[in-house]
Enzyme design. Sequence first.
Site, PDB file in Angstrom:
ATOM      1  N   ASN A  65       0.963  -1.293   0.120  1.00  0.00           N
ATOM      2  CA  ASN A  65      -0.101   0.075   0.047  1.00  0.00           C
ATOM      3  C   ASN A  65       0.874   1.368  -0.137  1.00  0.00           C
ATOM      4  O   ASN A  65       0.554   2.287  -0.643  1.00  0.00           O
ATOM      5  CB  ASN A  65      -1.043   0.019   1.011  1.00  0.00           C
ATOM      6  CG  ASN A  65      -0.514  -0.048   2.618  1.00  0.00           C
ATOM      7  OD1 ASN A  65       0.638  -0.682   2.575  1.00  0.00           O
ATOM      8  ND2 ASN A  65      -0.920   0.494   3.471  1.00  0.00           N
TER       9      ASN A  65
ATOM     10  N   GLY B   2       9.766 -11.359  -5.083  1.00  0.00           N
ATOM     11  CA  GLY B   2       8.961 -12.511  -5.194  1.00  0.00           C
ATOM     12  C   GLY B   2       7.852 -12.513  -4.292  1.00  0.00           C
ATOM     13  O   GLY B   2       7.405 -11.765  -3.591  1.00  0.00           O
ATOM     14  N   THR B   3       6.850 -13.698  -4.448  1.00  0.00           N
ATOM     15  CA  THR B   3       5.524 -13.847  -3.767  1.00  0.00           C
ATOM     16  C   THR B   3       5.997 -14.145  -2.241  1.00  0.00           C
ATOM     17  O   THR B   3       6.915 -14.826  -1.996  1.00  0.00           O
ATOM     18  CB  THR B   3       4.993 -15.160  -4.396  1.00  0.00           C
ATOM     19  OG1 THR B   3       5.623 -16.135  -4.316  1.00  0.00           O
ATOM     20  CG2 THR B   3       4.269 -14.715  -5.987  1.00  0.00           C
ATOM     21  N   GLY B   4       4.858 -14.167  -1.393  1.00  0.00           N
ATOM     22  CA  GLY B   4       5.099 -14.298   0.001  1.00  0.00           C
ATOM     23  C   GLY B   4       5.259 -16.091   0.187  1.00  0.00           C
ATOM     24  O   GLY B   4       6.370 -16.159   0.794  1.00  0.00           O
ATOM     25  N   PRO B   5       4.500 -16.822  -0.309  1.00  0.00           N
ATOM     26  CA  PRO B   5       4.462 -18.095  -0.042  1.00  0.00           C
ATOM     27  C   PRO B   5       5.899 -19.019  -0.496  1.00  0.00           C
ATOM     28  O   PRO B   5       6.595 -19.786  -0.018  1.00  0.00           O
ATOM     29  CB  PRO B   5       3.295 -18.893  -0.888  1.00  0.00           C
ATOM     30  CG  PRO B   5       2.409 -18.003  -0.932  1.00  0.00           C
ATOM     31  CD  PRO B   5       3.242 -16.279  -1.072  1.00  0.00           C
TER      32      PRO B   5
ATOM     33  N   GLY C  73       9.057 -14.811   0.376  1.00  0.00           N
ATOM     34  CA  GLY C  73       8.843 -14.426   1.686  1.00  0.00           C
ATOM     35  C   GLY C  73       9.004 -15.511   2.776  1.00  0.00           C
ATOM     36  O   GLY C  73       9.768 -15.483   3.942  1.00  0.00           O
TER      37      GLY C  73
ATOM     38  N   GLU D 130       3.718  -5.743  12.250  1.00  0.00           N
ATOM     39  CA  GLU D 130       2.903  -4.537  11.799  1.00  0.00           C
ATOM     40  C   GLU D 130       1.544  -4.775  11.088  1.00  0.00           C
ATOM     41  O   GLU D 130       1.739  -5.052   9.992  1.00  0.00           O
ATOM     42  CB  GLU D 130       3.354  -3.111  11.525  1.00  0.00           C
ATOM     43  CG  GLU D 130       4.612  -2.802  12.271  1.00  0.00           C
ATOM     44  CD  GLU D 130       4.265  -2.051  13.558  1.00  0.00           C
ATOM     45  OE1 GLU D 130       3.055  -1.690  13.436  1.00  0.00           O
ATOM     46  OE2 GLU D 130       4.902  -1.902  14.525  1.00  0.00           O
TER      47      GLU D 130
ATOM     48  N   CYS E  37      -3.322   1.523   6.342  1.00  0.00           N
ATOM     49  CA  CYS E  37      -3.788   0.652   7.271  1.00  0.00           C
ATOM     50  C   CYS E  37      -4.287   1.114   8.664  1.00  0.00           C
ATOM     51  O   CYS E  37      -5.279   0.837   9.722  1.00  0.00           O
ATOM     52  CB  CYS E  37      -2.627  -0.029   8.141  1.00  0.00           C
ATOM     53  SG  CYS E  37      -1.075   1.068   8.642  1.00  0.00           S
TER      54      CYS E  37
ATOM     55  N   GLU F  68       7.526   0.604  16.386  1.00  0.00           N
ATOM     56  CA  GLU F  68       8.447   1.185  15.489  1.00  0.00           C
ATOM     57  C   GLU F  68       8.497   2.772  16.197  1.00  0.00           C
ATOM     58  O   GLU F  68       7.810   3.022  16.814  1.00  0.00           O
ATOM     59  CB  GLU F  68       8.153   1.038  14.059  1.00  0.00           C
ATOM     60  CG  GLU F  68       7.995  -0.302  13.575  1.00  0.00           C
ATOM     61  CD  GLU F  68       7.695  -0.448  12.182  1.00  0.00           C
ATOM     62  OE1 GLU F  68       6.857   0.254  11.697  1.00  0.00           O
ATOM     63  OE2 GLU F  68       8.128  -1.431  11.729  1.00  0.00           O
TER      64      GLU F  68
HETATM   65  P1  NAD Z   1      -0.067  -9.713   2.925  1.00  0.00           P
HETATM   66  O1  NAD Z   1      -0.135 -10.115   4.247  1.00  0.00           O
HETATM   67  O2  NAD Z   1      -0.718 -10.319   2.022  1.00  0.00           O
HETATM   68  O3  NAD Z   1       1.612  -9.299   2.541  1.00  0.00           O
HETATM   69  C1  NAD Z   1       2.568  -8.623   3.005  1.00  0.00           C
HETATM   70  C2  NAD Z   1       3.717  -9.097   2.688  1.00  0.00           C
HETATM   71  O4  NAD Z   1       4.043 -10.522   3.124  1.00  0.00           O
HETATM   72  C3  NAD Z   1       4.076  -9.147   0.982  1.00  0.00           C
HETATM   73  O5  NAD Z   1       5.418  -8.824   0.671  1.00  0.00           O
HETATM   74  C4  NAD Z   1       4.027 -10.673   0.953  1.00  0.00           C
HETATM   75  O6  NAD Z   1       4.269 -11.117  -0.303  1.00  0.00           O
HETATM   76  C5  NAD Z   1       4.298 -11.295   1.998  1.00  0.00           C
HETATM   77  N1  NAD Z   1       3.790 -12.550   2.477  1.00  0.00           N
HETATM   78  C6  NAD Z   1       2.748 -13.294   1.849  1.00  0.00           C
HETATM   79  N2  NAD Z   1       2.664 -14.413   2.583  1.00  0.00           N
HETATM   80  C7  NAD Z   1       3.619 -14.846   3.123  1.00  0.00           C
HETATM   81  C8  NAD Z   1       4.412 -15.809   3.837  1.00  0.00           C
HETATM   82  N3  NAD Z   1       3.908 -16.746   3.981  1.00  0.00           N
HETATM   83  N4  NAD Z   1       5.667 -15.958   4.309  1.00  0.00           N
HETATM   84  C9  NAD Z   1       6.484 -14.485   4.211  1.00  0.00           C
HETATM   85  N5  NAD Z   1       6.099 -13.658   3.620  1.00  0.00           N
HETATM   86  C10 NAD Z   1       4.592 -13.599   3.126  1.00  0.00           C
HETATM   87  O7  NAD Z   1      -0.379  -8.095   3.279  1.00  0.00           O
HETATM   88  P2  NAD Z   1      -1.032  -7.104   2.003  1.00  0.00           P
HETATM   89  O8  NAD Z   1      -2.056  -7.499   1.300  1.00  0.00           O
HETATM   90  O9  NAD Z   1       0.376  -6.745   1.226  1.00  0.00           O
HETATM   91  O10 NAD Z   1      -0.901  -5.742   2.600  1.00  0.00           O
HETATM   92  C11 NAD Z   1      -2.106  -5.257   3.406  1.00  0.00           C
HETATM   93  C12 NAD Z   1      -1.983  -5.415   4.917  1.00  0.00           C
HETATM   94  O11 NAD Z   1      -1.092  -4.956   5.334  1.00  0.00           O
HETATM   95  C13 NAD Z   1      -3.255  -5.007   5.471  1.00  0.00           C
HETATM   96  O12 NAD Z   1      -3.794  -5.914   6.448  1.00  0.00           O
HETATM   97  C14 NAD Z   1      -2.913  -3.544   6.113  1.00  0.00           C
HETATM   98  O13 NAD Z   1      -3.732  -3.143   7.247  1.00  0.00           O
HETATM   99  C15 NAD Z   1      -1.475  -3.956   6.681  1.00  0.00           C
HETATM  100  N6  NAD Z   1      -0.579  -2.992   6.693  1.00  0.00           N
HETATM  101  C16 NAD Z   1      -0.174  -2.735   8.168  1.00  0.00           C
HETATM  102  C17 NAD Z   1       0.737  -1.553   8.349  1.00  0.00           C
HETATM  103  C18 NAD Z   1       1.076  -1.304   9.834  1.00  0.00           C
HETATM  104  O14 NAD Z   1       1.839  -0.312   9.910  1.00  0.00           O
HETATM  105  N7  NAD Z   1       0.157  -1.740  10.728  1.00  0.00           N
HETATM  106  C19 NAD Z   1       1.014  -0.740   7.345  1.00  0.00           C
HETATM  107  C20 NAD Z   1       0.548  -1.108   6.233  1.00  0.00           C
HETATM  108  C21 NAD Z   1      -0.080  -2.159   5.631  1.00  0.00           C
END
Ligand code: NAD
Length: 485
Positions: free
Chosen positions: A152, A206-209, A212, A250, A284, A466
Amino acid sequence: MTNLLTIENFIDGRFVPCDHLIDSFDPSTGEVWAKVPNSSSQVVNEAVAAAKKAFISWSTTPVEQRSKILCKIADLIEENMEELAKYESKDQGKPVSLAKRVDIPRAVHNFRFFASAILHSVNKSSILEGAQAMNYTQKVPVGVAGLISPWNLPLYLLTFKLAPALATGNTVVAKPSEMTSVTAWMMAKFFNEAGLPPGVCNLVFGTGPETGAAIVQHPDVPLISFTGSTATAEKIAIACAPFCKKQSLELGGKNPSIVFEDADLNKCVPTSIRSSFANQGEVCLCSSRIFVHNKIFSEFLDKFVAETKKIKVGVPDDDSTVMGALVSKEHLAKVTGYVKLAKQEGGTIACGEGVDSPIQLPDKNKAGYFMMPTVITNVPDLGRCMQEEIFGPVVCIVPFSNEEEVIERANNVKYGLAACVWSENISRAHRVAQRLQAGTVWTNCWMVRDLNMPFGGMKASGIGREGVDDSINFFTEKKTICIKL
Ligand code: NAD
């Protein structure tokens, strides 16, 4: 295909092409515009090995030198502001003007802030007179930091991790969201120019699964700083548990805004519009449940709806656009799905999707992921629209009758990230703010924050904080050393 931007991993100070690429879409057209690596665990291993090797000298590099390099990175980002803002918008869908005003300047600020903060961080000491001894603490960097960020606010949130991790002497393997990787790749070009030694900061896309998960599970990555959804955090926490990794999580929110009968609506309405729809509601910290006192409910709703209808949804490179496109087709379907769900839950759509005439867009943008800012009323507190994070330009507005009742209702969700209180009564503002279960409570404002202050969520909105002291503490191990005098 030949015109597509192809991005590469950045490992050990070099750009490294990847065989396995995935599509990255321009949200404003729905077309593929870039190819992004989907890095395997083998690639992650190479990045971690480079970071581990670089840790030996970076962790002992004088802090003044580290600080200078971070300042230089900040300067280079600032010099390339226009281009970065254009690409950030193309990748994420937000207006270019917003990226120029918020995202990229904040990335610059993150580097400058932590480059300066680290120069002023001191250790504690204590003389134990009875025992004729002295204790002092030493902060040491943890090692290879795994940083994972969402889509975001791509550069803003990544650099909020990167800057303190590097300033404190850690080396890094970072993975931005696969949907918004381009500006991180552009920033990597500045690392060598700024004098950052090879291997200190590695970017694997790359992708999360796939990518990440490989970072999180790597035994040589003792610390994970993650920003994203609560559902992903659960998987990360499970993967970290066997290694007892340090974690900062976060996460999402379902942020309430409480508008009391004495609120100054001339200030409250425009700010609440911004807190609901900024960045297409994809922040968020956006307000998603607005509780308004019975006495002013109709007046507030009328004003809020009238202002919402004036928001210009349009192409991101038009300076008059206030709201751009949502990040992806899937996310658009999810967010508009909540508008349909609201009707099934008995809600009324006061304006926006399904009730107002569709957005006028140029032909090339007709397949973009646009939607109208939408206001919902009459939804039950325990319904899904009032409980689940929507993370788009949809806000629920409901009435309340007294302070005690509204505090309970505002707290009655699993999240606890942020909240707003609107009242001209200062005692009430403090009283209510203190009882809200939220990491940040804004009174009569939104999104005003000093990086010196702790930031983070309560309940399912995360663990860890943070901000200056919290980030420095998180990215270091504190040792206590005792000397007999
Ligand atoms: P997401 O959890 O789908 O992905 C976030 C990141 O995690 C991406 O880089 C993704 O590729 C990676 N990821 C996904 N699965 C993973 C796994 N199994 N292992 C390791 N990494 C993995 O979230 P999103 O859709 O990218 O972001 C939106 C979310 O983020 C919303 O819930 C929003 O509220 C939250 N957010 C929180 C804050 C905060 O400061 N609290 C700030 C911004 C966004």
